[in-house]
Design a protein around this motif. Structure first.
Motif, PDB file in Angstrom:
ATOM      1  N   GLN A 178      40.685  43.814  36.188  1.00 25.24           N
ATOM      2  CA  GLN A 178      40.143  42.510  35.801  1.00 25.24           C
ATOM      3  C   GLN A 178      41.149  41.743  34.946  1.00 25.24           C
ATOM      4  N   GLU A 179      41.837  42.439  34.066  1.00 23.88           N
ATOM      5  CA  GLU A 179      42.859  41.796  33.238  1.00 23.88           C
ATOM      6  C   GLU A 179      44.051  41.357  34.092  1.00 23.88           C
ATOM      7  N   VAL A 180      44.468  42.212  35.005  1.00 29.57           N
ATOM      8  CA  VAL A 180      45.646  41.942  35.825  1.00 29.57           C
ATOM      9  C   VAL A 180      45.410  40.770  36.777  1.00 29.57           C
ATOM     10  N   VAL A 181      44.256  40.735  37.427  1.00 32.75           N
ATOM     11  CA  VAL A 181      44.041  39.639  38.391  1.00 32.75           C
ATOM     12  C   VAL A 181      43.987  38.285  37.704  1.00 32.75           C
ATOM     13  N   LYS A 182      43.596  38.267  36.462  1.00 36.74           N
ATOM     14  CA  LYS A 182      43.576  36.998  35.717  1.00 36.74           C
ATOM     15  C   LYS A 182      44.981  36.425  35.550  1.00 36.74           C
ATOM     16  N   GLN A 183      46.000  37.268  35.661  1.00 36.33           N
ATOM     17  CA  GLN A 183      47.390  36.802  35.601  1.00 36.33           C
ATOM     18  C   GLN A 183      47.832  36.199  36.935  1.00 36.33           C
ATOM     19  N   HIS A 184      47.124  36.515  37.999  1.00 37.69           N
ATOM     20  CA  HIS A 184      47.495  36.065  39.343  1.00 37.69           C
ATOM     21  C   HIS A 184      46.607  34.941  39.865  1.00 37.69           C
ATOM     22  N   LEU A 185      45.455  34.754  39.258  1.00 39.54           N
ATOM     23  CA  LEU A 185      44.481  33.786  39.744  1.00 39.54           C
ATOM     24  C   LEU A 185      44.244  32.693  38.712  1.00 39.54           C
ATOM     25  N   THR A 186      43.773  31.555  39.182  1.00 40.24           N
ATOM     26  CA  THR A 186      43.337  30.516  38.259  1.00 40.24           C
ATOM     27  C   THR A 186      42.043  30.987  37.601  1.00 40.24           C
ATOM     28  N   THR A 187      41.624  30.287  36.574  1.00 39.83           N
ATOM     29  CA  THR A 187      40.380  30.651  35.900  1.00 39.83           C
ATOM     30  C   THR A 187      39.201  30.588  36.857  1.00 39.83           C
ATOM     31  N   ALA A 188      39.127  29.548  37.665  1.00 38.99           N
ATOM     32  CA  ALA A 188      38.022  29.412  38.628  1.00 38.99           C
ATOM     33  C   ALA A 188      38.041  30.556  39.646  1.00 38.99           C
ATOM     34  N   GLN A 189      39.219  30.931  40.098  1.00 37.29           N
ATOM     35  CA  GLN A 189      39.332  32.029  41.053  1.00 37.29           C
ATOM     36  C   GLN A 189      38.940  33.353  40.406  1.00 37.29           C
ATOM     37  N   ALA A 190      39.410  33.587  39.199  1.00 40.07           N
ATOM     38  CA  ALA A 190      39.056  34.817  38.484  1.00 40.07           C
ATOM     39  C   ALA A 190      37.549  34.891  38.236  1.00 40.07           C
ATOM     40  N   ASN A 191      36.933  33.741  37.970  1.00 40.76           N
ATOM     41  CA  ASN A 191      35.482  33.716  37.758  1.00 40.76           C
ATOM     42  C   ASN A 191      34.714  34.108  39.017  1.00 40.76           C
ATOM     43  N   LEU A 192      35.298  33.865  40.181  1.00 37.63           N
ATOM     44  CA  LEU A 192      34.676  34.304  41.436  1.00 37.63           C
ATOM     45  C   LEU A 192      34.894  35.799  41.672  1.00 37.63           C
ATOM     46  N   PHE A 193      36.091  36.281  41.365  1.00 37.90           N
ATOM     47  CA  PHE A 193      36.461  37.641  41.754  1.00 37.90           C
ATOM     48  C   PHE A 193      36.144  38.705  40.714  1.00 37.90           C
ATOM     49  N   CYS A 194      36.282  38.406  39.451  1.00 40.20           N
ATOM     50  CA  CYS A 194      36.076  39.423  38.419  1.00 40.20           C
ATOM     51  C   CYS A 194      34.660  40.016  38.407  1.00 40.20           C
ATOM     52  N   PRO A 195      33.612  39.261  38.729  1.00 41.80           N
ATOM     53  CA  PRO A 195      32.295  39.905  38.811  1.00 41.80           C
ATOM     54  C   PRO A 195      32.232  41.004  39.882  1.00 41.80           C
TER      55      PRO A 195
END
Length: 173
Positions: A143-160
């Motif tokens: 979850q921490e790592v993908v936030k470095q690769h995705l925008t905030t909106a994208q991370a909000n979709l994927f991190c859940p």
């Protein structure tokens, strides 16, 4: 890349059909109200962002997995080599598989199917090997790592979805 997207879109169609079939049985001869139709509108509005997120995850897959692996090695250097057995390649294969299923679940907005068809099965395997702690750490760090690769909106979709993986695969019995 396009082949993967097309197969995911095909899966999307089956998910939408599944949700539409559920709706059809729920409304039983009446018109659906706005609340019951909301899933269609929400999905259509978010599809472009979902597709962009999916494509970014696909392009960064190897880097994401390697960064998670490296961070896990720092936390516990012997984690992937208990005794004389090197489990790093197995961990990477399993992590890539889970990442791909998770990306597809995010693309088609269907974490329930991910849970029912993949995570339930994989949870049994991980528990049989006593790998819950490793899974918990993997998806927490991911979850921490993908936030470095995705925008905030994208991370909000994927991190859940990653949090679902962490809860399901990392849960102690």
């Amino acid at each position: 890349m396009m082949e993967g997207i097309l197969s995911s879109v095909s899966l999307h169609n089956s998910v939408m059909l599944s949700q539409a079939n559920r709706l059809s049985s729920q409304i039983d001869g009446r018109y659906a109200d706005d609340i019951e139709l909301q899933f269609i509108s929400e999905y259509i509005q978010s599809f472009r962002l979902r597709l962009q997120t999916y494509e970014k995850l696909q392009a960064a897959e190897a880097e994401i997995v390697q960064q998670v692996y490296d961070k896990m090695q720092v936390l516990n250097p012997g984690l992937f080599a208990p005794g004389n057995t090197d489990l790093s390649s197995k961990w990477k294969r399993d992590t890539i598989r889970t990442l791909r299923y998770s990306a597809t679940a995010m693309l088609v907005n269907d974490p329930e199917t991910l849970q029912e068809r993949f995570l339930s099965w994989f949870q049994t395997i991980m528990r049989s090997f006593g790998a819950q702690q490793s899974c918990n750490t993997t998806y927490e760090i991911m979850q921490e790592v993908v936030k470095q690769h995705l925008t905030t909106a994208q991370a909000n979709l994927f991190c859940p979805i990653l949090a679902l993986n962490q809860r399901y695969l990392g849960a102690e019995v």
